[in-house]
Design a protein around this motif. Structure first.
Motif, PDB file in Angstrom:
ATOM      1  N   THR A   1       0.604  -0.999  -0.229  1.00 51.83           N
ATOM      2  CA  THR A   1      -0.210   0.096   0.496  1.00 51.83           C
ATOM      3  C   THR A   1       0.798   0.797  -0.280  1.00 51.83           C
ATOM      4  OG1 THR A   1      -1.385  -1.552   1.208  1.00 51.83           O
ATOM      5  CG2 THR A   1      -2.094   1.088   1.267  1.00 51.83           C
ATOM      6  N   LYS A   2       2.297   1.298   1.095  1.00 49.65           N
ATOM      7  CA  LYS A   2       2.592   2.452   1.018  1.00 49.65           C
ATOM      8  C   LYS A   2       3.800   2.896  -0.510  1.00 49.65           C
ATOM      9  CE  LYS A   2       3.952   1.621   5.710  1.00 49.65           C
ATOM     10  NZ  LYS A   2       4.594   2.072   6.797  1.00 49.65           N
TER      11      LYS A   2
ATOM     12  N   ILE B   1       0.458   3.613  -2.755  1.00 50.27           N
ATOM     13  CA  ILE B   1       0.567   5.372  -2.598  1.00 50.27           C
ATOM     14  C   ILE B   1       1.953   6.526  -3.261  1.00 50.27           C
ATOM     15  CG2 ILE B   1      -0.011   6.809  -0.847  1.00 50.27           C
ATOM     16  CD1 ILE B   1      -1.179   4.934   0.751  1.00 50.27           C
TER      17      ILE B   1
ATOM     18  N   THR C   1      -8.505  12.501   4.354  1.00 50.50           N
ATOM     19  CA  THR C   1      -7.546  11.546   3.895  1.00 50.50           C
ATOM     20  C   THR C   1      -6.414  12.363   2.620  1.00 50.50           C
ATOM     21  OG1 THR C   1      -9.069  11.666   1.405  1.00 50.50           O
ATOM     22  CG2 THR C   1      -9.873  10.040   3.598  1.00 50.50           C
TER      23      THR C   1
ATOM     24  N   GLN D   1      -4.171  10.525  -0.468  1.00 48.80           N
ATOM     25  CA  GLN D   1      -4.360   9.703  -1.256  1.00 48.80           C
ATOM     26  C   GLN D   1      -5.539   9.177  -2.205  1.00 48.80           C
ATOM     27  OE1 GLN D   1      -5.586   6.377  -1.193  1.00 48.80           O
ATOM     28  NE2 GLN D   1      -5.352   5.435  -3.058  1.00 48.80           N
ATOM     29  N   SER D   2      -6.489   8.765  -1.381  1.00 47.27           N
ATOM     30  CA  SER D   2      -8.018   8.488  -1.848  1.00 47.27           C
ATOM     31  C   SER D   2      -8.638   9.703  -2.632  1.00 47.27           C
ATOM     32  CB  SER D   2      -8.746   8.086  -0.930  1.00 47.27           C
ATOM     33  OG  SER D   2      -9.241   8.436  -0.268  1.00 47.27           O
TER      34      SER D   2
ATOM     35  N   GLN E   1       6.613  10.041   1.825  1.00 47.92           N
ATOM     36  CA  GLN E   1       5.265   8.808   1.720  1.00 47.92           C
ATOM     37  C   GLN E   1       4.792   9.727   0.457  1.00 47.92           C
ATOM     38  OE1 GLN E   1       3.124   6.507   3.726  1.00 47.92           O
ATOM     39  NE2 GLN E   1       2.741   4.922   2.356  1.00 47.92           N
ATOM     40  N   LEU E   2       4.874  10.869   0.950  1.00 48.59           N
ATOM     41  CA  LEU E   2       3.958  11.336  -0.244  1.00 48.59           C
ATOM     42  C   LEU E   2       4.489  12.814  -0.575  1.00 48.59           C
ATOM     43  CD1 LEU E   2       0.916  11.785   1.737  1.00 48.59           C
ATOM     44  CD2 LEU E   2       1.246  10.209   0.606  1.00 48.59           C
TER      45      LEU E   2
ATOM     46  N   SER F   1      -4.750   1.267  -5.803  1.00 45.52           N
ATOM     47  CA  SER F   1      -4.149   2.265  -4.136  1.00 45.52           C
ATOM     48  C   SER F   1      -5.517   2.162  -3.463  1.00 45.52           C
ATOM     49  CB  SER F   1      -2.975   3.712  -4.504  1.00 45.52           C
ATOM     50  OG  SER F   1      -4.171   4.324  -4.888  1.00 45.52           O
TER      51      SER F   1
ATOM     52  N   VAL G   1      -5.971   0.309  -0.073  1.00 37.54           N
ATOM     53  CA  VAL G   1      -5.996   0.680   1.316  1.00 37.54           C
ATOM     54  C   VAL G   1      -7.814   0.480   1.820  1.00 37.54           C
ATOM     55  CG1 VAL G   1      -7.061   3.014   2.151  1.00 37.54           C
ATOM     56  CG2 VAL G   1      -5.608   2.878   0.636  1.00 37.54           C
TER      57      VAL G   1
END
Length: 322
Positions: A40-41, A44, A113, A115-116, A173-174, A206, A210
């Motif tokens: 998942t990481k 993303i 959130t 990512q989504s 991560q982002l 992704s 999640v």
């Protein structure tokens, strides 16, 4: 498929439901859960790398400057939601127990959130640059605002602490993949223009990861067996009503602020979401000694409902995009 399209149900929504069913029957445990978490990481991070590579620097800078949009999203996340959470106190004890109300109020205090929200904005052909800034800003500020709101609005035992590793997670991560994408953009923008499907695959993949990871965690914790079925149904209904109110409010607010179509999509998706990935770690710190499983249950249910609902909205808006 034509029959399903009349009800705005497509393969993506069916995929989310299938993943929920898969997690219910075969939840990830032990080493498998660790593998799913890492996948998942990675997904993303790859998603944000692609967003960085796909966005021009001019679009990214424009997104940073759009403070009216970001202020509107933050107001929805940290003002509108808490007000609704406090008002929901009237549902105790006939509809919600004390622990479930604590969880509902907590869900109203966590950040949006990342990512989504961005993935759905991309699918709906909204302002992706604005969504990246709004959602990331919400998460960064939420690391400090959520514990402060919990202390202000809720009675908790123990001292609420802010884990700075949450900030590091968001950065590495982002933001780091996004800026790397900006750096490699001159070399890969032609490829991404010719092959748009890989980006769509990462968008949807992704989100499915999640969903599977979050639902698996709930199954392993056994929180679905801690309450009677009718109490769970009432909680699901409350979460549906809460989401409906917020979706209507964000849609109306976007029009009232005279935002264009792309920005209104950002307000709806970034302003109506709540982050399970951020909320779960915070809950374990803020509610030490409390029944964590029951407290995070409203957030888990709301998370699933918002994904399915926003997936339908994103697909519908994608079909009607200019």
């Amino acid at each position: 498929m034509r029959f399903l399209s009349k009800f705005y149900i497509d393969g993506f929504i069916l995929s989310i439901l299938a993943v929920v069913g898969l997690a219910s029957v075969f939840p990830a445990r032990g080493e498998a859960a660790d593998i799913v978490s890492w996948l998942t990481k990675i997904a993303i991070a790859l998603l944000f790398l692609l967003y960085g590579a796909r966005l021009s620097t001019h679009e990214a800078v424009t997104g940073l400057k759009h403070w009216r949009l970001h202020a509107t999203v933050l107001a929805c996340t940290f003002v509108l939601f808490p007000i609704l959470g406090v008002a929901a106190r009237v549902l105790v004890p006939h509809i919600l127990t004390e622990d479930l109300y604590t969880g509902l109020l907590f869900l109203c205090l966590v950040p949006s959130t990342v990512q989504s929200s961005i993935a759905f904005t991309s699918i709906a052909k909204g302002n992706v640059a604005g969504a990246i800034v709004s959602a990331t800003l919400s998460n960064l500020l939420g690391v400090f605002l959520t514990p402060a709101l919990v202390i202000l609005l809720m009675n908790t035992t123990g001292q609420a602490k802010v884990d700075l590793s949450s900030v590091a997670d968001i950065v590495f991560q982002l933001l780091v993949p996004f800026f790397l994408g900006q750096l490699i953009r001159p070399k890969v923008k032609g490829f991404l223009t010719r092959y748009a499907e890989p980006t769509k695959l990462v968008d949807r993949g992704s989100i499915l990861l999640v969903v599977y990871s979050a639902f698996s965690a709930g199954m392993v914790e056994g929180i679905w067996h801690a309450m009677s079925p009718w109490r769970i149904l009432l909680l699901v209904l409350v979460c549906c009503v809460l989401l409906a109110i917020v979706l209507a409010a964000t849609s109306a607010l976007g029009r009232a602020r005279h935002f264009d179509r792309g920005d209104r999509i950002v307000v709806v998706f970034c302003g109506s979401k709540k982050s399970l990935a951020t909320g779960l770690p915070m809950a374990t710190v803020l509610f030490a000694g409390h029944p964590i499983g029951l407290i995070v249950l409203p957030l888990m249910i709301f998370h699933q409902i918002q994904l399915i609902t926003c997936a339908a909205l994103a697909q519908r808006w994608a079909r009607t995009a200019p």
